[in-house]
Write an enzyme that holds these catalytic residues in place. Structure first.
Site, PDB file in Angstrom:
ATOM      1  N   LYS A 258       6.340  -4.796  -1.731  1.00 29.02           N
ATOM      2  CA  LYS A 258       7.546  -4.502  -1.477  1.00 29.02           C
ATOM      3  C   LYS A 258       7.935  -4.400  -0.041  1.00 29.02           C
ATOM      4  CE  LYS A 258      11.955  -3.515  -2.515  1.00 29.02           C
ATOM      5  NZ  LYS A 258      12.709  -4.559  -2.785  1.00 29.02           N
TER       6      LYS A 258
ATOM      7  N   CYS B  26       0.943  -1.237   0.126  1.00 26.17           N
ATOM      8  CA  CYS B  26      -0.120  -0.026   0.101  1.00 26.17           C
ATOM      9  C   CYS B  26       0.893   1.190  -0.056  1.00 26.17           C
ATOM     10  CB  CYS B  26      -0.962  -0.132   1.392  1.00 26.17           C
ATOM     11  SG  CYS B  26      -2.009  -1.208   1.314  1.00 26.17           S
TER      12      CYS B  26
ATOM     13  N   LYS C 213      13.578 -16.055  -5.690  1.00 20.43           N
ATOM     14  CA  LYS C 213      13.732 -15.054  -6.768  1.00 20.43           C
ATOM     15  C   LYS C 213      12.788 -15.788  -7.725  1.00 20.43           C
ATOM     16  CE  LYS C 213      15.478 -11.789  -5.337  1.00 20.43           C
ATOM     17  NZ  LYS C 213      14.484 -12.046  -4.142  1.00 20.43           N
TER      18      LYS C 213
ATOM     19  N   ASN D  70      -2.952   2.570   5.727  1.00 20.73           N
ATOM     20  CA  ASN D  70      -2.170   1.528   5.478  1.00 20.73           C
ATOM     21  C   ASN D  70      -1.946   0.928   6.812  1.00 20.73           C
ATOM     22  OD1 ASN D  70      -1.362   2.449   3.020  1.00 20.73           O
ATOM     23  ND2 ASN D  70       0.579   2.838   3.607  1.00 20.73           N
ATOM     24  N   GLY D  71      -2.047  -0.706   6.946  1.00 23.43           N
ATOM     25  CA  GLY D  71      -2.068  -1.301   8.116  1.00 23.43           C
ATOM     26  C   GLY D  71      -3.483  -2.031   8.097  1.00 23.43           C
TER      27      GLY D  71
ATOM     28  N   HIS E 206      16.258 -38.875   1.308  1.00 19.59           N
ATOM     29  CA  HIS E 206      15.298 -38.877   2.333  1.00 19.59           C
ATOM     30  C   HIS E 206      13.767 -38.437   1.822  1.00 19.59           C
ATOM     31  CE1 HIS E 206      18.107 -39.949   5.116  1.00 19.59           C
ATOM     32  NE2 HIS E 206      19.044 -38.645   4.840  1.00 19.59           N
TER      33      HIS E 206
ATOM     34  N   GLU F 166       8.975 -15.685  -7.261  1.00 16.76           N
ATOM     35  CA  GLU F 166       8.577 -14.271  -7.078  1.00 16.76           C
ATOM     36  C   GLU F 166       8.104 -13.586  -8.374  1.00 16.76           C
ATOM     37  OE1 GLU F 166      10.260 -11.894  -3.241  1.00 16.76           O
ATOM     38  OE2 GLU F 166      11.562 -12.569  -4.809  1.00 16.76           O
TER      39      GLU F 166
ATOM     40  N   TRP G 162      -3.124  -2.584  -1.342  1.00 16.17           N
ATOM     41  CA  TRP G 162      -2.969  -4.227  -1.570  1.00 16.17           C
ATOM     42  C   TRP G 162      -4.011  -4.637  -0.534  1.00 16.17           C
ATOM     43  CZ3 TRP G 162      -1.060  -8.315   1.370  1.00 16.17           C
ATOM     44  CH2 TRP G 162      -0.354  -9.366   0.756  1.00 16.17           C
TER      45      TRP G 162
ATOM     46  N   GLU H 116      17.386 -18.379  -1.428  1.00 17.83           N
ATOM     47  CA  GLU H 116      17.150 -17.128  -2.109  1.00 17.83           C
ATOM     48  C   GLU H 116      16.932 -17.350  -3.678  1.00 17.83           C
ATOM     49  OE1 GLU H 116      16.684 -13.279  -2.764  1.00 17.83           O
ATOM     50  OE2 GLU H 116      16.506 -14.511  -1.221  1.00 17.83           O
TER      51      GLU H 116
ATOM     52  N   ARG I   6       5.689  -0.665  -4.463  1.00 18.60           N
ATOM     53  CA  ARG I   6       5.169  -1.317  -3.399  1.00 18.60           C
ATOM     54  C   ARG I   6       4.444  -2.351  -3.423  1.00 18.60           C
ATOM     55  NH1 ARG I   6       6.710   1.635   1.188  1.00 18.60           N
ATOM     56  NH2 ARG I   6       5.187   0.688   2.475  1.00 18.60           N
TER      57      ARG I   6
END
Length: 612
Positions: A607, A2, A488, A102-103, A507, A491, A76, A484, A27
């Site tokens: 973001k 947001c 990536k 926001n929140g 295993h 995402e 968002w 990581e 964001r």
């Protein structure tokens, strides 16, 4: 996640708001909207589902909005699906008050039911509409906007950054914050609020960071800031050191590629101010020797990619400091009953310095008596302000949702910290210390060498972009790097991928390997290269195609069993992960490019995650 922008000034507000929202697109969001108060005191609102371009077309084709004061938002979705009705700003039932938020408001259902019993009608599914309807309720009772705002803040529970307009006060914006970032900008043509400094760079670089429970009133002429007791405050102003060009693509197709290519310079900035005369100098930690005296345990707490930095850091710090180190997901940290207290050091890593889960973990650590050291990129951020010690990465703004240079500089700074603490505690021998410091200084040059081979990664991505599932395998720090690399790829390309400790293949995981499966094998940690080779042989024998990444030292060994091989410059084993992540970033980028994905703004992602 947001974005908020607000402007109270002498110029038309709409262009300022749209410019700010455009700079906040990175964001992550699924709807956008603005509210403007006209000269005659009319509250005008336009909002829509989708990208900002949809809102811009709406404004172009309908009657234009005019006024010198306004608020804007990119949403968002959390409460309620992405649609026009749930988009911000939300307007009270009387049509006088508009709010962007926001929140998350935790007790919104309780308040909503109370207001409905009083005759209020709700049109959206959001928690934000509860704020504006409650604000209208108190405003009706007292006819004092600021009094009504404080009444609302005393009633709601949760996290919020708020921008508020009221048509009865056509020359002012009211702002408030708790556990969500909000700053005030001071410009020549007016004053601003924003959830991120990026939104303000075209207008001002002079800002004040709002603290929890503070309320601000902005007009074109000035700003007043009050604390939770309604006392007027004198706040320090800060200058943002980077300018608007740092938040633009500068000829690159995507911000992500630009930021990958900026890594040599970003790492140089992180290191250069902290190495002098072949010594690591951390002015922020002058009492490091005393700090470590009573420390018997270290927690590295973070989310997402920053957590993966912590995984690399766990291996490094345990080796350097001979202290147990645990890398913990911030969202789980408070609920796992960690062994905190004076004997525990908590290292919090966050690019934005506003990640809510990390913030909550920090406060839990401090509540139980632990010292907190943070590694962040944003000066004046909440995590930085509340930590006992703070180390800034100096990476500059990162616009792409998928982090690259922030990750790399966090890792470099965490490794610098580990070596520094080992030296201060007389654990590391002088010769080894000198070698590592020398290799730190060579890192920017070696990262540049990796980036000189872009065509190799483009070619590889063009061969493998149509795979539906990819596995990353590695041992020790290579396993942490694989986490990581896998993130990536997920995402930005939306390909399913997983990272496994290579020794765990037998295993259960190896049952997923079939002819044509793509496996990316990381073999940069030389002491375990032969063991990783045995795992490569295992998957190859079952028909997997293997892209291997290794160093010059073991290239011949690993290359003998690989479908494709990337060879990296050699550095000290402690620093090899800094180079090792670059190919993973580039491969993910070019795979996503081949798949036609929206690389800088991947679906459903934000973001900066400022909700739990």
């Amino acid at each position: 996640m947001c974005g908020i922008i607000g402007f109270a000034g002498k110029a038309e507000a709409v262009p300022v708001l749209l410019d700010g929202l455009e700079r906040l697109e990175y964001r992550g969001y699924d709807s956008a909207g603005i509210a403007v108060v006209s000269e005659d005191g009319a509250l005008q609102v336009k909002k829509s589902k989708g990208r900002l371009s949809v809102l811009q077309k709406l404004l172009e084709t309908q009657e234009p909005l005019s006024g010198n004061i306004g608020i804007g938002h990119t949403r968002w979705a959390t409460h309620g699906e992405p649609n026009d009705t749930n988009a911000h700003p939300h307007v009270g039932q009387g049509g006088k008050i508009a709010v962007v938020h926001n929140g998350i408001i935790e007790n919104y259902l309780e308040i909503k039911q109370s207001l409905m019993r009083k005759g209020f009608v709700f049109s959206s599914d959001t928690d934000t509409e509860v704020i504006v309807q409650l604000l209208e309720y108190y405003y009706r009772k007292k006819s004092d906007l600021l009094e009504a705002v404080y009444d609302v803040l005393n009633r709601i529970k949760g996290a919020y950054a708020l921008g508020i307009l009221c048509s009865d006060f056509p020359d002012q914006i009211v702002a408030a914050r708790k556990d969500a970032p909000l700053l005030i900008g001071y410009g020549e043509d007016g004053n601003y609020i924003a959830s991120d400094a990026t939104a303000l760079l075209a207008h001002t670089r002079t800002v004040t960071y709002m603290e929890d429970d503070e309320v601000a009133v902005l007009t074109a002429e000035g700003v007043r800031i009050f604390d939770g007791d309604r006392s007027l405050l004198e706040k320090e102003k800060h200058t943002i050191e980077w300018d608007v060009s740092a938040a633009e693509k500068c000829g690159y197709a995507h911000f992500m590629l630009k930021e990958i290519m900026e890594q040599p310079e970003a790492v140089r900035k992180t290191i250069s101010c902290r190495i002098a005369d072949k010594e690591i100098v951390l002015e922020e930690l002058k009492d490091a020797k005393e700090l470590l005296k009573n420390i018997s345990r270290i927690y590295i707490v973070a989310c997402g990619s920053a957590y993966h930095v912590g995984m690399v850091g766990k291996y490094a710090l345990e080796k350097l400091l001979h202290i147990p180190v645990e890398a913990s997901l911030a969202s789980e940290f408070r609920y796992s009953e960690p062994l905190l207290g004076e004997s525990a050091l908590v290292i919090v890593i966050s690019q934005s310095g506003e990640t809510l889960d990390s913030m909550a973990a920090l406060r839990e650590a401090k509540r139980k008596g632990s010292r907190v050291l943070s590694i962040v990129n944003v000066m004046g951020s909440s995590i930085a302000r509340e930590s006992d010690y703070v180390l800034y990465t100096w990476a500059g703004p990162e616009i792409a949702v998928a982090t690259t240079k922030a990750y790399t500089t966090q890792m470099v700074l965490l490794l610098l910290l580990g070596v520094y603490l080992a030296k201060q505690s007389d654990i590391i021998v002088r010769e080894e210390y000198g070698k590592i410091v020398g290799e730190f200084q060579k890192l920017p040059e070696k990262i540049s060498a990796v980036l000189n081979n872009l065509k190799d990664y483009q070619k590889s991505a063009s061969r493998y972009f149509n795979h539906n599932s990819v596995f990353y395998i590695g041992r020790n720090v290579d396993y942490a790097l694989g986490l990581e690399g896998s993130l990536k790829l997920k995402e930005i390309s939306y390909i399913h991928s997983e990272s496994y400790a290579a020794g765990e293949l037998k295993h259960g995981t190896i049952s997923l390997i079939e002819p044509g499966t793509l496996v990316i094998a990381l073999a940069m940690y030389e002491p375990l290269a032969e063991k990783t080779l045995s795992n490569i042989v295992e998957v190859r024998s079952r028909g997997a195609e293997v892209i291997a990444i290794t160093t010059e030292l073991t290239a011949q060994l690993i290359g003998s069993q690989s479908s494709e091989l990337f060879v990296l410059p050699e550095t000290h084993p402690l620093l090899q992960p800094v180079l090792g992540v670059i190919p993973l970033q580039l491969f993910a980028y070019y795979v996503a490019l081949n798949r036609g994905c929206d690389i800088d703004k991947p679906r459903n992602l934000a973001k900066s995650v400022t909700v739990e």
